[in-house]
Design a protein around this motif. Structure first.
Motif, PDB file in Angstrom:
ATOM      1  N   THR A 193      -9.094   1.143  -3.980  1.00 11.01           N
ATOM      2  CA  THR A 193      -7.895   0.214  -4.115  1.00 11.01           C
ATOM      3  C   THR A 193      -7.550  -0.439  -2.750  1.00 11.01           C
ATOM      4  O   THR A 193      -7.840   0.174  -1.688  1.00 11.01           O
ATOM      5  CB  THR A 193      -6.617   1.136  -4.420  1.00 11.01           C
ATOM      6  OG1 THR A 193      -7.033   1.751  -5.795  1.00 11.01           O
ATOM      7  CG2 THR A 193      -5.497   0.518  -4.373  1.00 11.01           C
ATOM      8  N   THR A 224      -7.285   5.489  -6.076  1.00 12.93           N
ATOM      9  CA  THR A 224      -6.062   5.997  -6.090  1.00 12.93           C
ATOM     10  C   THR A 224      -5.820   6.526  -7.709  1.00 12.93           C
ATOM     11  O   THR A 224      -4.618   6.930  -7.789  1.00 12.93           O
ATOM     12  CB  THR A 224      -5.000   4.888  -5.500  1.00 12.93           C
ATOM     13  OG1 THR A 224      -5.185   3.795  -6.309  1.00 12.93           O
ATOM     14  CG2 THR A 224      -5.229   4.802  -4.169  1.00 12.93           C
ATOM     15  N   THR A 259      -6.586   3.892   0.406  1.00 11.98           N
ATOM     16  CA  THR A 259      -6.248   2.378   0.064  1.00 11.98           C
ATOM     17  C   THR A 259      -6.698   1.707   1.298  1.00 11.98           C
ATOM     18  O   THR A 259      -6.866   2.174   2.363  1.00 11.98           O
ATOM     19  CB  THR A 259      -4.968   2.185  -0.060  1.00 11.98           C
ATOM     20  OG1 THR A 259      -4.059   2.633   1.083  1.00 11.98           O
ATOM     21  CG2 THR A 259      -4.364   2.653  -1.510  1.00 11.98           C
ATOM     22  N   HIS A 308      -3.891   5.603   3.927  1.00  7.01           N
ATOM     23  CA  HIS A 308      -4.024   3.943   4.059  1.00  7.01           C
ATOM     24  C   HIS A 308      -4.814   3.480   5.331  1.00  7.01           C
ATOM     25  O   HIS A 308      -4.634   3.634   6.439  1.00  7.01           O
ATOM     26  CB  HIS A 308      -2.533   3.403   3.953  1.00  7.01           C
ATOM     27  CG  HIS A 308      -2.603   1.602   3.905  1.00  7.01           C
ATOM     28  ND1 HIS A 308      -3.539   1.006   3.399  1.00  7.01           N
ATOM     29  CD2 HIS A 308      -1.920   0.936   4.900  1.00  7.01           C
ATOM     30  CE1 HIS A 308      -3.341  -0.196   3.356  1.00  7.01           C
ATOM     31  NE2 HIS A 308      -2.527  -0.243   4.502  1.00  7.01           N
ATOM     32  N   ALA A 328       0.849  -1.202   0.066  1.00  5.87           N
ATOM     33  CA  ALA A 328       0.002   0.018  -0.019  1.00  5.87           C
ATOM     34  C   ALA A 328       0.907   1.203   0.033  1.00  5.87           C
ATOM     35  O   ALA A 328       0.543   2.161  -0.657  1.00  5.87           O
ATOM     36  CB  ALA A 328      -0.982  -0.096   1.272  1.00  5.87           C
TER      37      ALA A 328
END
Length: 337
Positions: A290, A332, A273, A245, A171
């Motif tokens: 994502t 993303t 993500t 993330h 990631a």
């Protein structure tokens, strides 16, 4: 031959021009038989759709062709794909599975072990709802045991797990690759081994690129509500953020809601993500998320293969990590939408 009558060993023998005893040895992999004869017998068996009687096969080979699968939660989001992957691999070898849900109760688990041993299972697969280590399965004796997703605390046991550290690294590397440098991390409770390993992999990849994590990693529950709340906290303290993330897809969905509430565009203003690649969440997100696919079904399949090896006298030991995979979507990459 009459399609209503089940083919027998004698039928195979007559078609291959050998004795019934030679057929049994060829199909069971025993005896001194030439490769040509063995191939001729197998071809004859296939031609007449011969299927060995399961009881006779188990008596001859001293195997039941059954496996006990013990889980702490048969309805859990993460253990179900593991169990399905294992069942796929075992089914290919015509092995039946007895599924038992211990519900995290050690007494119930020990009862199931005794019941399954009474049914003379050839081995056990043990799985659970997290990647935290668990005590070795009690009472299994010399019957092979393989752990899937939830590893054994005994490092000499065979455990097949996801690669949480690599998931964080993948990631981080992806976010860096698309030019993000003000990156934060929101994740679950810090008493989960997976949470800590995912954070470690993520932070290490940022550090290797000379990028410092923006703010402190925020640890909380595995809920949309925490993802939403933590995102508000981060943006209030660090409005310059350009990427987050999340330690799970559910957290990311809550975070996406918060970004919309704050008027931030995904991915133009903030790329996000997730982790797990739970398709119901990731593909249904706005925009699609994502995420790092932990390949849980592959964990189950690999565990089943390791168990089959152990049953055949080729045991494995130690911890085996199944590689994860990044699935890029529009959160993303606006071209992915």
């Amino acid at each position: 031959m009459n399609s209503e009558r089940r083919a027998t060993v004698r039928d195979v023998a007559a078609r291959a021009g050998v004795s019934p005893g030679t057929v049994s040895k060829a199909l069971n992999g025993t005896g001194q038989i030439s490769a040509a004869t063995r191939d001729r017998i197998r071809a004859a068996a296939e031609e007449i759709d011969f299927r060995p009687n399961a009881l006779a096969r188990s008596v001859f080979e001293r195997r039941s062709y059954t496996v006990g699968m013990i889980t702490t939660d048969s309805f859990e989001r993460f253990s179900v794909p593991v169990m399905l992957g294992a069942e796929d691999a075992l089914g290919a070898g015509r092995i039946s599975v007895f599924l038992c849900d211990s519900r995290g109760d050690r007494i119930r688990e020990r009862h199931y072990v005794e019941v399954l041993l009474g049914r003379q299972v050839d081995g056990f697969i043990v799985t659970g709802r997290s990647s935290n280590r668990r005590p070795p399965l009690a009472g299994a004796g010399d019957v092979p045991v393989v752990y899937a997703l939830t590893p054994s605390a005994d490092e000499t046991d065979c455990s097949v797990v996801v690669d949480d550290t690599a998931s964080g690294r993948l990631a981080a590397e992806h976010l860096l690759r698309i030019g993000r440098t003000r990156i934060a991390h929101i994740t679950g409770p810090d008493y989960f081994d997976a949470t800590k390993r995912r954070y470690d992999g993520f932070a290490a990849a940022l550090a290797a690129a000379g990028v410092e994590l923006t703010g402190s990693a925020l640890f909380g529950g595995w809920t949309e509500a925490w993802g939403r709340q933590a995102t508000h906290i981060l943006l209030r303290e660090h409005p310059e953020l350009d990427a987050i993330h999340f330690g799970s897809d559910l957290l990311a969905r809550g975070g996406a809601d918060a970004l919309r509430e704050l008027g931030r565009q995904i991915p133009e203003d903030v790329a996000i993500t997730g982790t797990d690649n739970w398709e119901l969440i990731a593909e249904g997100a706005r925009p699609p998320l994502t995420s790092v696919d932990m390949r849980l079904a592959d964990v189950g399949r690999t565990a089943a293969q390791r168990l089959l090896d152990a049953i055949e006298g080729r045991p494995h030991c130690g911890l085996e990590r199944v590689p994860c995979q990044l699935v890029v979507r529009a959160s993303t990459d606006d071209s992915a939408g």
